[in-house]
Design an enzyme around this catalytic site. Structure first.
Site, mmCIF file in Angstrom:
data_model
loop_
_atom_site.group_PDB
_atom_site.id
_atom_site.type_symbol
_atom_site.label_atom_id
_atom_site.label_comp_id
_atom_site.label_asym_id
_atom_site.label_seq_id
_atom_site.Cartn_x
_atom_site.Cartn_y
_atom_site.Cartn_z
ATOM 1 N N GLU A 189 0.610 -1.110 0.055
ATOM 2 C CA GLU A 189 0.316 -0.161 -0.256
ATOM 3 C C GLU A 189 0.664 1.194 0.361
ATOM 4 O O GLU A 189 0.359 2.449 -0.240
ATOM 5 C CB GLU A 189 -0.390 -0.483 1.446
ATOM 6 C CG GLU A 189 -1.784 -1.546 1.244
ATOM 7 C CD GLU A 189 -2.739 -1.522 2.527
ATOM 8 O OE1 GLU A 189 -2.016 -0.744 3.701
ATOM 9 O OE2 GLU A 189 -4.166 -1.534 2.387
ATOM 10 N N SER A 213 5.626 -8.189 -9.336
ATOM 11 C CA SER A 213 6.006 -6.612 -9.521
ATOM 12 C C SER A 213 7.076 -6.820 -10.957
ATOM 13 O O SER A 213 7.420 -7.393 -11.635
ATOM 14 C CB SER A 213 6.686 -5.571 -8.634
ATOM 15 O OG SER A 213 7.935 -5.971 -7.689
ATOM 16 N N GLY A 214 7.616 -5.865 -10.457
ATOM 17 C CA GLY A 214 9.374 -5.724 -11.149
ATOM 18 C C GLY A 214 10.192 -5.363 -10.669
ATOM 19 O O GLY A 214 10.448 -6.339 -9.592
ATOM 20 N N ASP A 215 11.732 -5.406 -11.010
ATOM 21 C CA ASP A 215 11.972 -5.561 -10.212
ATOM 22 C C ASP A 215 12.778 -4.597 -8.947
ATOM 23 O O ASP A 215 13.588 -5.563 -7.980
ATOM 24 C CB ASP A 215 13.705 -5.197 -10.837
ATOM 25 C CG ASP A 215 13.996 -5.892 -12.412
ATOM 26 O OD1 ASP A 215 13.667 -7.118 -11.683
ATOM 27 O OD2 ASP A 215 14.396 -5.085 -12.924
ATOM 28 N N GLY A 216 11.713 -3.497 -8.584
ATOM 29 C CA GLY A 216 12.063 -2.869 -7.187
ATOM 30 C C GLY A 216 11.469 -3.136 -6.244
ATOM 31 O O GLY A 216 12.513 -2.662 -5.636
ATOM 32 N N GLU A 220 13.323 -3.823 -2.022
ATOM 33 C CA GLU A 220 13.197 -4.195 -1.152
ATOM 34 C C GLU A 220 13.081 -4.481 -0.371
ATOM 35 O O GLU A 220 13.341 -4.873 1.422
ATOM 36 C CB GLU A 220 11.665 -3.085 -0.804
ATOM 37 C CG GLU A 220 10.829 -2.915 -0.011
ATOM 38 C CD GLU A 220 9.789 -1.945 0.021
ATOM 39 O OE1 GLU A 220 8.932 -1.540 0.805
ATOM 40 O OE2 GLU A 220 9.111 -2.148 -1.166
ATOM 41 N N SER A 246 7.738 -2.525 -15.380
ATOM 42 C CA SER A 246 8.204 -2.406 -16.613
ATOM 43 C C SER A 246 9.266 -2.749 -17.020
ATOM 44 O O SER A 246 9.983 -2.879 -18.046
ATOM 45 C CB SER A 246 8.397 -0.669 -16.003
ATOM 46 O OG SER A 246 7.164 -0.067 -16.103
ATOM 47 N N ASP A 312 16.090 6.111 -16.896
ATOM 48 C CA ASP A 312 15.544 4.825 -15.674
ATOM 49 C C ASP A 312 14.122 6.140 -15.060
ATOM 50 O O ASP A 312 13.453 5.406 -15.382
ATOM 51 C CB ASP A 312 16.172 3.975 -14.934
ATOM 52 C CG ASP A 312 15.613 2.569 -14.498
ATOM 53 O OD1 ASP A 312 14.467 2.528 -14.159
ATOM 54 O OD2 ASP A 312 16.421 1.333 -13.991
ATOM 55 N N GLY A 564 17.625 0.025 -10.711
ATOM 56 C CA GLY A 564 16.686 0.744 -11.044
ATOM 57 C C GLY A 564 16.049 2.084 -10.392
ATOM 58 O O GLY A 564 15.489 2.623 -10.500
#
Length: 595
Positions: A189, A213-216, A220, A246, A312, A564
């Site tokens: 969230e 998700s993507g790599d971000g 985390e 992305s 990026d 990224g």
């Protein structure tokens, strides 16, 4: 030994079964280590044509029985996702399509005996899918099956084009349900929601953490695990990724490692779901990165400065375009090409069997803060959804020589759940992307404060304010880009380091020197889509395998990214830690384990 005799000796199970609805059709099935061989017996075909369903396309097998009280037959359904041709506007393409093949066990006069046979086939198929060793001289019993896996799924509903939740319900949850994987799905969230969550959960309850998700978001999760007091055990938790962002670089690397053709979008997602269902785990290198303020984090993908990091971050405004944002961002940045002055130092790996693209002239040269336990907000759980498998059978399916599946009840396998068991984060959007070389955002944008990150000592790196050992090499000059990467892919369609492996213990350091033309730079990135840039006659491109590096920007303003994500601008250094983490790859060339 002839092929026919060799196949017979490799056969694990053989049987003759009907199908549903029967229509008088019968098949001979032979199960081998690599696939299910299907031959029609009745009505007898004109030729000896056989169908082979590869194990690599399968995700699961369930035993079932009809809801009819007088039906003594048992059934088993095999779920697979083979590649098939699909018509598109410009011709045809190959894509994965769901295929369910249901066979009727009618050998005995009592249901219990037929069910036992169905269970034997289901057990053997599940073992093969998850690479559990079985042989023809073994007694195949349900206790051979791997234990039912339970995954924590973390989904960022805003990642990529914002369709991750839709992809999850359309593809991910139905397929992993077919694979008998139980799960809890948590939608993130806010920024760092997942990071805080993995710091406080009981890891013993999970067999893996998978980001949708993507790599971000994976960045985390990794750093959240490293912030735990028990980080040495926590970071060994198998982690996986299902690409709905992305960039999807790690997913591209996993796809390549499995031997699949390069893919993007839903094709890449389906490939990664299949690999997740297989469950193979490989060790993965992690790289510790220290920024100018002393903040330390662990990276799984890359450190970038210059052209790549500019694209990026500046392409964030095009996020609604999905992966196309990077194409647009690249075109914009090529049109106004920048150069940056800096000092790049590195510890080369002289014995690495990796190509060096070009030679150049070189000169030597706290405590864990207490955290509040996070609640599992917006959680979807598979627990208690005992009707889920029946719902699955109502989906539109393609069944061998049949139309719809019958109305079945499930017969859970021993060792399987009795009830069908059943958020990439991004930092705040970066406003006012650079339009001239000397413009930049405040250094603290996109750099929230985190708890202390633990981890192994950086024994190759002195503090950033201390000189480097004489064994290091230093290059000072003007650069178009500097990239330290430790995966084969920088994006799903950017095959940047074809020689990179998950656990090779190397940082592949690339840099492009100033002086390259716009045309040559575009050619370089176009070649990178296929990985052929390594062999290009480009005197401005340099690749060096290293164990550690330090980058000191001398241009006052610019953008630095780690995996990224934007970090504070200034001197930065990194060191690889070999096999520190574990990655769910579904296949592997070396060092395979299973979770």
């Amino acid at each position: 030994m002839s092929t026919k005799h060799r196949q017979a000796s490799d056969t694990l199970l053989h049987g003759e079964f009907g199908v549903y609805p029967s229509k008088g059709i019968r098949y001979a099935l032979s199960l081998t280590q690599t696939g299910l061989h299907i031959q029609r017996l009745v009505p007898k075909p004109e030729d000896d044509q056989r169908t082979v369903l590869p194990i690599t396309d399968m995700v699961g097998c369930h035993t079932l029985r009809s809801r009819g009280t007088n039906d003594i037959f048992a059934y088993f359904s095999i779920y697979s996702y083979p590649m098939k041709k699909k018509k598109v506007a410009m011709g045809s393409t190959r894509t994965r399509q769901r295929l369910v093949r249901t066979f009727k066990v009618d050998e005995a006069s009592e249901y219990e005996q037929n069910q036992s046979i169905a269970e034997k086939w289901a057990t053997a198929i599940k073992c093969l899918i998850q690479e559990v060793q079985i042989s023809s001289d073994m007694e195949i019993t349900p206790d051979l099956q791997p234990k039912a896996r339970r995954l924590l799924l973390l989904l960022n509903p805003c990642g990529g084009r914002g369709n991750a939740l839709q992809q999850c319900h359309t593809h991910i949850l139905p397929i992993i349900t077919e694979a008998d994987i139980s799960y809890n799905l948590v939608q993130t969230e806010r920024a760092n929601h997942a990071r805080e969550l993995v710091q406080t959960i009981n890891l013993e309850e999970w067999d893996g953490i998978v980001v949708i998700s993507g790599d971000g978001l994976l960045f985390e999760v990794i750093n959240g695990l490293m912030e735990r007091p028990d980080w040495e055990d926590a970071i060994k938790m198998p982690i996986g990724i299902l690409p709905c962002g992305s960039g999807n670089a790690l997913a591209g690397a996993i796809n390549y490692n499995a031997g699949f053709e390069q893919a993007m979008g839903s094709e890449l997602l389906l490939n990664c779901i299949l690999l997740l269902c297989r469950g193979t785990v490989m060790p993965m290198d992690l790289v510790s990165v220290t920024t100018c303020s002393g903040t330390r984090s662990f990276s799984f993908l890359s450190v970038a400065w210059g052209f790549i990091s500019d694209v990026d971050i500046e392409s964030e405004k095009y996020r609604h375009m999905g992966s196309a944002r990077f194409t647009v961002g690249t075109m914009v940045r090529v049109a106004s090409l920048r150069t940056y002055r800096g000092r790049l130092s590195y510890l080369p790996v002289l014995d690495a069997h990796r190509p060096i693209c070009r030679s150049i002239t070189l000169s030597p040269n706290g405590s864990l803060a207490p955290l509040q336990r996070s609640q599992l907000h917006r959680t979807i759980s598979d627990m208690g959804l005992c009707e889920e498998r029946n719902i699955m059978f109502e989906r539109s399916t393609a069944v061998l020589d049949t139309g719809e599946l019958p109305s079945f009840e499930t017969s859970p396998s021993p060792g399987s759940p009795t009830a069908l068991h059943t958020s990439q984060f991004t930092f705040d959007s970066v406003p006012n992307a650079l339009s001239e070389p000397d413009r930049m955002l405040p250094n603290d944008v996109g750099c929230p404060t985190h708890s202390h990150v633990n981890g192994p000592k950086d024994d190759l790196l002195p503090p950033l304010d201390q000189p480097l050992p004489k064994s290091w090499v230093t290059v000072e000059g003007d650069f178009v880009l500097v990239l330290g990467i430790y995966q084969s892919h920088l994006g799903a369609d950017l095959f940047t380091a074809p020689f990179s492996y998950f656990d090779d213990g190397l940082i592949h350091l690339f840099f492009v020197k100033a002086g390259i033309s716009r045309t040559a730079l575009v050619r370089l990135f176009l070649a990178m889509e296929k990985g052929t840039h390594i062999g290009m006659e480009c005197p401005y491109l340099v690749h060096v395998p290293v164990r550690a590096f330090r980058l000191e920007p001398l241009t006052k303003k610019g953008i630095l990214t780690v995996d990224g994500e934007r970090v504070e601008y200034g001197p930065i250094q990194a060191q690889v830690h070999q096999r520190l983490g574990n990655l769910i790859t579904g296949s592997g060339r070396v060092s395979l384990t299973s979770f």
